[in-house]
Design a protein around this motif. Structure first.
Motif, PDB file in Angstrom:
ATOM      1  N   THR A 316       0.816  -1.202   0.000  1.00  0.00           N
ATOM      2  CA  THR A 316       0.000   0.000   0.000  1.00  0.00           C
ATOM      3  C   THR A 316       0.855   1.259   0.000  1.00  0.00           C
ATOM      4  OG1 THR A 316      -1.815  -1.125   1.142  1.00  0.00           O
ATOM      5  CG2 THR A 316      -1.787   1.277   1.266  1.00  0.00           C
ATOM      6  N   LEU A 317       1.973   1.210   0.709  1.00  0.00           N
ATOM      7  CA  LEU A 317       2.841   2.380   0.802  1.00  0.00           C
ATOM      8  C   LEU A 317       3.930   2.402  -0.266  1.00  0.00           C
ATOM      9  CD1 LEU A 317       3.241   2.848   4.643  1.00  0.00           C
ATOM     10  CD2 LEU A 317       2.029   4.310   3.038  1.00  0.00           C
ATOM     11  N   GLY A 318       3.898   1.445  -1.192  1.00  0.00           N
ATOM     12  CA  GLY A 318       4.881   1.434  -2.262  1.00  0.00           C
ATOM     13  C   GLY A 318       6.282   1.148  -1.778  1.00  0.00           C
ATOM     14  N   LEU A 319       6.397   0.220  -0.819  1.00  0.00           N
ATOM     15  CA  LEU A 319       7.692  -0.087  -0.233  1.00  0.00           C
ATOM     16  C   LEU A 319       8.207  -1.448  -0.689  1.00  0.00           C
ATOM     17  CD1 LEU A 319       6.925   1.079   3.410  1.00  0.00           C
ATOM     18  CD2 LEU A 319       8.156   2.338   1.645  1.00  0.00           C
ATOM     19  N   GLN A 320       9.501  -1.640  -0.538  1.00  0.00           N
ATOM     20  CA  GLN A 320      10.124  -2.929  -0.811  1.00  0.00           C
ATOM     21  C   GLN A 320      11.337  -3.057   0.103  1.00  0.00           C
ATOM     22  OE1 GLN A 320      11.219  -2.754  -4.947  1.00  0.00           O
ATOM     23  NE2 GLN A 320      12.986  -1.455  -4.598  1.00  0.00           N
ATOM     24  N   THR A 321      11.999  -4.206   0.044  1.00  0.00           N
ATOM     25  CA  THR A 321      13.168  -4.410   0.896  1.00  0.00           C
ATOM     26  C   THR A 321      14.362  -4.872   0.066  1.00  0.00           C
ATOM     27  OG1 THR A 321      12.482  -6.687   1.372  1.00  0.00           O
ATOM     28  CG2 THR A 321      11.841  -4.994   2.958  1.00  0.00           C
ATOM     29  N   TYR A 322      15.531  -4.482   0.533  1.00  0.00           N
ATOM     30  CA  TYR A 322      16.755  -5.113   0.042  1.00  0.00           C
ATOM     31  C   TYR A 322      17.404  -5.789   1.237  1.00  0.00           C
ATOM     32  CZ  TYR A 322      19.684  -1.292   1.927  1.00  0.00           C
ATOM     33  OH  TYR A 322      20.324  -0.393   2.743  1.00  0.00           O
ATOM     34  N   LEU A 323      18.366  -6.664   0.978  1.00  0.00           N
ATOM     35  CA  LEU A 323      18.900  -7.530   2.018  1.00  0.00           C
ATOM     36  C   LEU A 323      20.403  -7.349   2.173  1.00  0.00           C
ATOM     37  CD1 LEU A 323      17.020 -10.727   0.785  1.00  0.00           C
ATOM     38  CD2 LEU A 323      16.230  -9.103   2.515  1.00  0.00           C
ATOM     39  N   THR A 324      20.872  -7.433   3.416  1.00  0.00           N
ATOM     40  CA  THR A 324      22.298  -7.512   3.703  1.00  0.00           C
ATOM     41  C   THR A 324      22.507  -8.731   4.586  1.00  0.00           C
ATOM     42  OG1 THR A 324      22.108  -6.076   5.652  1.00  0.00           O
ATOM     43  CG2 THR A 324      22.653  -5.009   3.560  1.00  0.00           C
ATOM     44  N   ALA A 325      23.680  -9.322   4.520  1.00  0.00           N
ATOM     45  CA  ALA A 325      23.918 -10.524   5.316  1.00  0.00           C
ATOM     46  C   ALA A 325      25.395 -10.678   5.625  1.00  0.00           C
ATOM     47  CB  ALA A 325      23.409 -11.757   4.571  1.00  0.00           C
ATOM     48  N   GLY A 326      25.669 -11.323   6.737  1.00  0.00           N
ATOM     49  CA  GLY A 326      27.022 -11.590   7.178  1.00  0.00           C
ATOM     50  C   GLY A 326      26.982 -12.476   8.408  1.00  0.00           C
ATOM     51  N   LYS A 328      27.290 -11.797  11.497  1.00  0.00           N
ATOM     52  CA  LYS A 328      26.607 -11.219  12.649  1.00  0.00           C
ATOM     53  C   LYS A 328      25.092 -11.223  12.468  1.00  0.00           C
ATOM     54  CE  LYS A 328      27.285  -9.328  16.716  1.00  0.00           C
ATOM     55  NZ  LYS A 328      28.017 -10.076  17.763  1.00  0.00           N
ATOM     56  N   GLU A 329      24.597 -10.844  11.273  1.00  0.00           N
ATOM     57  CA  GLU A 329      23.148 -10.767  11.072  1.00  0.00           C
ATOM     58  C   GLU A 329      22.786 -10.829   9.600  1.00  0.00           C
ATOM     59  OE1 GLU A 329      22.321  -6.935  12.851  1.00  0.00           O
ATOM     60  OE2 GLU A 329      22.301  -5.958  10.895  1.00  0.00           O
ATOM     61  N   SER A 330      21.557 -11.281   9.357  1.00  0.00           N
ATOM     62  CA  SER A 330      20.906 -11.158   8.055  1.00  0.00           C
ATOM     63  C   SER A 330      19.745 -10.206   8.252  1.00  0.00           C
ATOM     64  CB  SER A 330      20.413 -12.520   7.558  1.00  0.00           C
ATOM     65  OG  SER A 330      21.486 -13.345   7.191  1.00  0.00           O
ATOM     66  N   ARG A 331      19.638  -9.217   7.355  1.00  0.00           N
ATOM     67  CA  ARG A 331      18.710  -8.121   7.638  1.00  0.00           C
ATOM     68  C   ARG A 331      18.007  -7.637   6.382  1.00  0.00           C
ATOM     69  NH1 ARG A 331      19.674  -3.627  11.979  1.00  0.00           N
ATOM     70  NH2 ARG A 331      17.776  -2.444  11.742  1.00  0.00           N
ATOM     71  N   ALA A 332      16.750  -7.239   6.559  1.00  0.00           N
ATOM     72  CA  ALA A 332      15.967  -6.612   5.493  1.00  0.00           C
ATOM     73  C   ALA A 332      15.849  -5.130   5.798  1.00  0.00           C
ATOM     74  CB  ALA A 332      14.586  -7.248   5.404  1.00  0.00           C
ATOM     75  N   TRP A 333      16.076  -4.310   4.777  1.00  0.00           N
ATOM     76  CA  TRP A 333      16.008  -2.851   4.926  1.00  0.00           C
ATOM     77  C   TRP A 333      14.864  -2.319   4.079  1.00  0.00           C
ATOM     78  CZ3 TRP A 333      19.463  -0.600   8.300  1.00  0.00           C
ATOM     79  CH2 TRP A 333      20.560  -1.375   8.686  1.00  0.00           C
ATOM     80  N   THR A 334      14.117  -1.386   4.625  1.00  0.00           N
ATOM     81  CA  THR A 334      12.949  -0.841   3.947  1.00  0.00           C
ATOM     82  C   THR A 334      13.316   0.358   3.085  1.00  0.00           C
ATOM     83  OG1 THR A 334      11.558  -1.512   5.795  1.00  0.00           O
ATOM     84  CG2 THR A 334      10.641   0.116   4.282  1.00  0.00           C
ATOM     85  N   ILE A 335      12.893   0.325   1.822  1.00  0.00           N
ATOM     86  CA  ILE A 335      13.088   1.451   0.905  1.00  0.00           C
ATOM     87  C   ILE A 335      11.835   1.616   0.057  1.00  0.00           C
ATOM     88  CG2 ILE A 335      15.601   1.309   0.735  1.00  0.00           C
ATOM     89  CD1 ILE A 335      15.245  -0.319  -1.832  1.00  0.00           C
ATOM     90  N   SER A 336      11.687   2.769  -0.553  1.00  0.00           N
ATOM     91  CA  SER A 336      10.578   2.997  -1.472  1.00  0.00           C
ATOM     92  C   SER A 336      10.880   2.340  -2.811  1.00  0.00           C
ATOM     93  CB  SER A 336      10.343   4.498  -1.680  1.00  0.00           C
ATOM     94  OG  SER A 336       9.989   5.123  -0.470  1.00  0.00           O
ATOM     95  N   LYS A 337       9.862   1.875  -3.487  1.00  0.00           N
ATOM     96  CA  LYS A 337      10.057   1.356  -4.836  1.00  0.00           C
ATOM     97  C   LYS A 337      10.573   2.498  -5.701  1.00  0.00           C
ATOM     98  CE  LYS A 337       6.535  -2.243  -4.552  1.00  0.00           C
ATOM     99  NZ  LYS A 337       5.242  -2.767  -5.061  1.00  0.00           N
ATOM    100  N   GLY A 338      11.582   2.207  -6.507  1.00  0.00           N
ATOM    101  CA  GLY A 338      12.189   3.235  -7.339  1.00  0.00           C
ATOM    102  C   GLY A 338      13.413   3.869  -6.713  1.00  0.00           C
ATOM    103  N   THR A 340      17.153   4.551  -5.596  1.00  0.00           N
ATOM    104  CA  THR A 340      18.448   4.252  -6.210  1.00  0.00           C
ATOM    105  C   THR A 340      19.377   3.620  -5.184  1.00  0.00           C
ATOM    106  OG1 THR A 340      19.326   6.437  -5.655  1.00  0.00           O
ATOM    107  CG2 THR A 340      18.214   6.186  -7.806  1.00  0.00           C
ATOM    108  N   ALA A 341      20.498   3.096  -5.656  1.00  0.00           N
ATOM    109  CA  ALA A 341      21.464   2.460  -4.766  1.00  0.00           C
ATOM    110  C   ALA A 341      21.972   3.417  -3.677  1.00  0.00           C
ATOM    111  CB  ALA A 341      22.620   1.883  -5.573  1.00  0.00           C
ATOM    112  N   PRO A 342      22.351   4.673  -4.007  1.00  0.00           N
ATOM    113  CA  PRO A 342      22.786   5.583  -2.939  1.00  0.00           C
ATOM    114  C   PRO A 342      21.681   5.850  -1.913  1.00  0.00           C
ATOM    115  CG  PRO A 342      23.521   6.397  -5.065  1.00  0.00           C
ATOM    116  CD  PRO A 342      22.567   5.274  -5.344  1.00  0.00           C
ATOM    117  N   GLU A 343      20.437   5.972  -2.377  1.00  0.00           N
ATOM    118  CA  GLU A 343      19.325   6.204  -1.449  1.00  0.00           C
ATOM    119  C   GLU A 343      19.131   5.001  -0.540  1.00  0.00           C
ATOM    120  OE1 GLU A 343      16.609   9.178  -4.274  1.00  0.00           O
ATOM    121  OE2 GLU A 343      16.322   7.004  -4.360  1.00  0.00           O
ATOM    122  N   ALA A 344      19.287   3.820  -1.095  1.00  0.00           N
ATOM    123  CA  ALA A 344      19.168   2.610  -0.282  1.00  0.00           C
ATOM    124  C   ALA A 344      20.292   2.551   0.756  1.00  0.00           C
ATOM    125  CB  ALA A 344      19.210   1.376  -1.178  1.00  0.00           C
TER     126      ALA A 344
END
Length: 403
Positions: A316-326, A328-338, A340-344
């Protein structure tokens, strides 16, 4: 149109008597001089979107909130049991994180989050201060989206504030109060905007958007329902310009009643609809995974209503996630669809965005198929992306930045 007449009549009665913003922050960041290559950021916390849970008294809002957060907020059988907003942060279910944790040997899993605010019950006249109207309106303005909980269940021991269960009428009551509140806002704002537009042509777009919203609201429609562009309206903090989603609280044995669910879905289209039994959801959170699945399957479901709600909130809010892992932790980060990599990268920490050099990106599917980052690189599945790269949901990312 009944709603149009209702809103118009109450508008005249009123006159006769007188940003959606997603934020992210990081804590515990260690600045690394020179070139830094990080798969994960340790001990960090993000603040994600906020969904305001609203509805008439005794529709199951607080029961739902209890299930969402496993907190014991007051859930009593009388109007205004919830006087102060209750806020809970819950994780968005993401099975990909468990897979990543297995690949990287991560110590912990951190999903993206959704903040839910349980807001005091609204009643007819709330826009004029009836009940807890003023407190309700002030709190809902701070939410990024509005989640209406609508009663469908039947229970003679839980009184309905209007004496009968009617989802259509309940939706109309809530929307009417929100519309009337927005019309009051516009009544005050339009003269100011007209004056500003005469002096500054750049304000003309905001004035035009406000005038269009005024017409739509006067017809008894919400700005979201009418599909108005929320961007020029943002500074006005209109309640009905926020994204809407609906939770229908139905009896457990009705969750498989396709005809009923289709009828309810049609009431709120094009908004998203989620169907659940709040009492069942409250029971599910007390069970282990195997027992919870057994209970769900007994009522013809494979996923809890809460999991569905969290995912729908993201959509509904036009959001998506990208993932980082290592390790120590595996994590999902919230960003808006569209985004860019620097914004993420900036969601993790502003230094990542300011000093962004490039990002190494592997799609989740490719990483799982390869079994490791090294193997993904050797097979050409790891891509080096620059500042113009638009993120895709499920990207597994390593940011490289300079500070």
């Amino acid at each position: 149109m009944r709603r149009h007449r209702l809103v118009t009549g109450r508008i005249e009665g009123l006159r006769s008597t007188h940003s959606a913003q997603l934020t992210a922050a990081a804590a515990g960041v260690t600045a690394v001089p020179g070139l830094s290559r990080l798969w994960t950021l340790l001990d960090s916390t993000t603040v994600a979107l906020t969904i305001g849970i609203v509805g008439l008294p005794n529709v199951g809002k607080s029961t739902l909130f209890n299930a969402l957060t496993k907190n014991d907020v007051l859930a009593a059988n009388y109007p205004f049991a919830t006087i102060e907003p209750n806020v809970g942060v819950v994780g968005v279910p993401d099975p990909r994180l468990k897979v990543l944790a297995g690949i990287f040997g991560s110590e912990r899993i951190l999903p993206a989050t959704v903040s839910f605010v349980d807001i005091a019950g609204i009643v007819k006249g709330a826009s004029e201060g009836a009940g807890l109207g003023n407190k309700f309106l002030a709190t809902i303005r701070e939410s990024d989206a509005i989640c209406q909980v609508i009663r469908v269940f039947t229970d003679p021991d839980v009184v309905h504030v209007d004496g009968r269960v009617s989802p259509k009428d309940d939706i109309e009551t809530i929307n009417t109060e929100l519309i009337l509140a927005d019309l009051q806002t516009l009544e005050k704002a339009l003269p100011r905007l007209q004056k500003e537009a005469r002096l500054n042509k750049e304000r003309a777009a905001v004035l035009a958007a406000a005038e269009e919203a005024n017409v739509v609201l006067g017809e008894g429609r919400t700005a979201f329902e009418a599909g108005l562009d929320p961007v020029p309206l943002r500074e006005l903090w209109l309640l009905t310009a926020k994204p809407f989603l609906y939770v229908f609280n139905v009896d457990a044995d009705e969750l498989s009643n396709t005809a009923l669910l289709d009828e309810l879905r049609a009431l709120v289209a094009p908004a998203e609809a989620v169907f659940l039994d709040a009492k069942t959801e409250a029971d599910l959170v007390e069970l282990d995974d195997a027992e919870a699945l057994e209970l769900l399957q007994s009522i013809g479901m494979e996923e809890s209503g809460l999991s569905t709600l969290a995912r729908v909130a993201f959509t509904t809010l036009g959001l998506q996630t990208y993932l980082t892992a290592g390790p120590k932790e595996s994590r999902a980060w919230t960003i808006s669809k569209g985004a860019t990599a620097p914004e993420a990268a900036g969601v993790i920490h502003t230094d990542f965005q300011k000093g962004f050099i490039k990002a190494e990106v592997i799609s989740f599917g490719d990483l799982v198929a390869c079994g490791s980052v090294a193997e993904a690189r050797s097979k050409g599945k790891a891509r080096i992306e620059g500042k113009d790269y638009v993120m895709t949901d499920g990207d597994v990312v390593e940011f490289r930045f300079n500070v």
